[in-house]
Design a protein around this motif. Structure first.
Motif, mmCIF file in Angstrom:
data_model
loop_
_atom_site.group_PDB
_atom_site.id
_atom_site.type_symbol
_atom_site.label_atom_id
_atom_site.label_comp_id
_atom_site.label_asym_id
_atom_site.label_seq_id
_atom_site.Cartn_x
_atom_site.Cartn_y
_atom_site.Cartn_z
ATOM 1 N N SER A 1 49.887 84.094 69.627
ATOM 2 C CA SER A 1 49.817 84.209 71.083
ATOM 3 C C SER A 1 50.059 82.852 71.737
ATOM 4 O O SER A 1 50.716 82.762 72.782
ATOM 5 C CB SER A 1 48.463 84.787 71.516
ATOM 6 N N ARG B 1 53.201 81.821 74.255
ATOM 7 C CA ARG B 1 53.064 81.179 75.563
ATOM 8 C C ARG B 1 54.043 80.004 75.686
ATOM 9 O O ARG B 1 54.556 79.725 76.775
ATOM 10 C CB ARG B 1 51.615 80.734 75.776
ATOM 11 N N SER C 1 55.454 86.970 78.304
ATOM 12 C CA SER C 1 54.077 86.916 78.797
ATOM 13 C C SER C 1 53.286 88.137 78.323
ATOM 14 O O SER C 1 52.125 88.023 77.907
ATOM 15 C CB SER C 1 54.062 86.840 80.325
ATOM 16 N N GLY C 2 53.919 89.307 78.360
ATOM 17 C CA GLY C 2 53.262 90.507 77.862
ATOM 18 C C GLY C 2 53.003 90.448 76.373
ATOM 19 O O GLY C 2 51.942 90.881 75.892
ATOM 20 N N GLU D 1 49.952 88.349 75.663
ATOM 21 C CA GLU D 1 48.716 89.065 75.970
ATOM 22 C C GLU D 1 48.369 90.068 74.871
ATOM 23 O O GLU D 1 47.206 90.193 74.473
ATOM 24 C CB GLU D 1 48.840 89.778 77.318
ATOM 25 N N ARG D 2 49.362 90.799 74.365
ATOM 26 C CA ARG D 2 49.094 91.785 73.310
ATOM 27 C C ARG D 2 48.654 91.097 72.020
ATOM 28 O O ARG D 2 47.712 91.542 71.352
ATOM 29 C CB ARG D 2 50.338 92.641 73.063
ATOM 30 N N SER E 1 47.189 88.182 71.750
ATOM 31 C CA SER E 1 45.855 87.642 71.980
ATOM 32 C C SER E 1 44.813 88.754 71.960
ATOM 33 O O SER E 1 43.696 88.566 71.444
ATOM 34 C CB SER E 1 45.828 86.913 73.329
ATOM 35 N N TRP E 2 45.146 89.915 72.496
ATOM 36 C CA TRP E 2 44.235 91.061 72.520
ATOM 37 C C TRP E 2 43.880 91.509 71.107
ATOM 38 O O TRP E 2 42.715 91.753 70.787
ATOM 39 C CB TRP E 2 44.895 92.189 73.303
ATOM 40 N N ASP F 1 41.561 89.003 69.591
ATOM 41 C CA ASP F 1 40.190 89.197 70.074
ATOM 42 C C ASP F 1 39.491 90.302 69.289
ATOM 43 O O ASP F 1 38.321 90.160 68.905
ATOM 44 C CB ASP F 1 40.197 89.550 71.560
#
Length: 316
Positions: free
Chosen positions: A241, A245, A262-263, A266-267, A269-270, A273
Motif C-alpha cells: 500500500s 501511494r 489511490s483506490g 486503499e484496498r 491497506s484494508w 489492517d
C-alpha cells in the motif's frame, strides 16, 4: 574507490532487513562478502527473528543507519516507501566519500531525484534501482533496472556479485518510472482480483466469474493466480500500500489524477489492517501460503464483514 574496485572485497551495508534484505544477505554471504545490516525493528520486541538470521549467516547488525554508513563501500536501501527519503538523508550524514548508494526502494521519480541530491551532496554515488518483479523466486538475480549518471559504472560491479542488473538510463527517475507504471497494473490487478472474487463469493457466482475470466484471458490460471494474489497482499499489504501511494505520486507527477492507484492503495491497506487484526489466522502465524485456496481467505473477509454488520445492527 576506482574502476579497479573489487566488489568481492566490498563491505556491503543493507538498510532494511526484511524479506528482501535477508535474501540479499544470504546470497552475498555465500560469497564471503562482509555484510552489515540495520532495520528499524532492532531494539524492539520484533527484533528476535532478525538477530537469529544475522547470527546464522554471519551478518553484523548495526545500531543505526549512520553506524552502518560509515563503514560501507556499498549501501543498499531496501525499506518501505515511506522511509526511503529519510534513509537517504540519514546516510548523507555519514556516507564515505565515493561510496555507492543503491536505492532499491519503490518510490516516485521525484522522490528518487531528491534522495540522489542528498547522497551526492555528501560525496556518495547514488544509483537508483528498480526491482521489476518479486524477489523471492529470483533472489539476488531478480531483474534490476539501474538509473542515474553512475549507473553504468556500477552495473558490472553488481553483476560480479550476482545481481541481474541492467542500465536503463543515465537520467534519474527513468528506472523508477518504469517500475511505478508497471505497478499501476500489477498492484491494481491484485486489488481488483481480491475485490471481484470476494464479492462474487458473497453472491455465490465465483465459478461463473472465473469461467468468464478464463474465456477472456485463456493464458492465465485464475484459480492459481487468485490464491497467489490473496496470499501476497495478506502478507505484504502494508508495504504494498505504501508503494502504491508512491505509484499514485508518480501518476500525479505526470499530470494525471491517480484515481485507480489511490483506490488500489486503499484496498491493499484494508487487507493489511485485517491481517493485523488476525482475520486470516492467529497473530504471529505466517499469513503467506496459509491457505491453498483463495476462497478460504475470501470467506474470512466476509465473516468479518458479517460480524461487523451484526454489531452495528445491535447498536442501532
Amino acid at each position: 574507490m576506482s574502476s579497479t574496485e573489487q566488489p568481492l572485497q566490498w563491505r556491503i551495508g543493507l538498510i532494511g532487513y526484511g524479506e528482501v534484505g535477508r535474501i540479499l544477505a544470504e546470497d552475498l554471504r555465500q560469497q564471503n562478502i562482509v555484510v552489515s545490516a540495520y532495520d528499524v525493528k532492532l531494539g524492539t520486541a520484533a527484533e528476535s527473528p532478525l538477530r537469529e538470521h544475522a547470527s546464522r549467516f554471519g551478518v553484523t547488525l548495526a545500531a543505526s543507519v549512520t553506524e552502518l554508513a560509515v563503514t560501507a563501500d556499498l549501501i543498499i536501501s531496501a525499506v518501505t516507501a515511506s522511509q526511503a527519503m529519510a534513509v537517504a538523508a540519514d546516510c548523507a550524514d555519514a556516507i564515505r566519500a565515493n561510496a555507492w548508494f543503491l536505492d532499491f526502494n519503490s518510490a516516485s521519480p521525484g522522490a528518487k531525484i531528491r534522495a540522489a541530491e542528498s547522497v551526492e551532496a555528501a560525496g556518495g554515488r547514488y544509483v537508483e534501482g528498480a526491482v521489476m518483479t518479486s524477489v523471492p523466486p529470483h533472489r539476488i538475480r531478480v531483474p534490476l533496472l539501474l538509473g542515474g549518471p553512475h549507473a553504468r559504472t556500477l552495473e558490472p560491479l553488481l553483476k560480479a556479485v550476482g545481481f541481474q542488473a541492467q542500465v536503463t538510463s543515465e537520467k534519474l527517475g527513468v528506472a523508477s518510472a518504469t517500475k511505478m507504471c508497471r505497478s499501476v497494473m500489477i498492484k491494481g490487478l491484485e486489488a481488483m482480483v481480491i475485490e471481484s472474487l470476494t464479492t462474487s463469493r458473497a453472491y455465490g457466482v465465483e465459478d461463473r466469474v472465473l469461467e468468464s475470466l478464463a474465456e477472456t484471458f485463456p493464458g492465465i490460471d485464475w484459480e492459481r493466480q487468485a490464491t497467489y494474489f490473496f496470499q501476497r497482499v495478506i502478507e505484504h499489504g502494508r508495504r504494498r500500500s505504501e508503494e502504491v501511494r508512491e505509484v499514485a505520486e508518480t501518476v500525479r507527477e505526470a499530470g494525471l489524477t491517480p484515481w485507480s492507484s489511490s483506490g488500489t492503495a486503499e484496498r491493499q491497506s484494508w487487507v493489511a489492517d485485517l491481517a493485523d487484526q488476525g482475520v486470516f489466522g492467529a497473530r504471529g502465524e505466517p499469513a503467506f501460503a496459509r491457505s491453498p485456496d483463495w476462497r478460504t481467505e475470501a470467506d474470512r473477509i466476509l465473516a468479518r464483514i458479517d460480524n461487523e454488520n451484526s454489531n452495528k445492527d445491535r447498536m442501532a
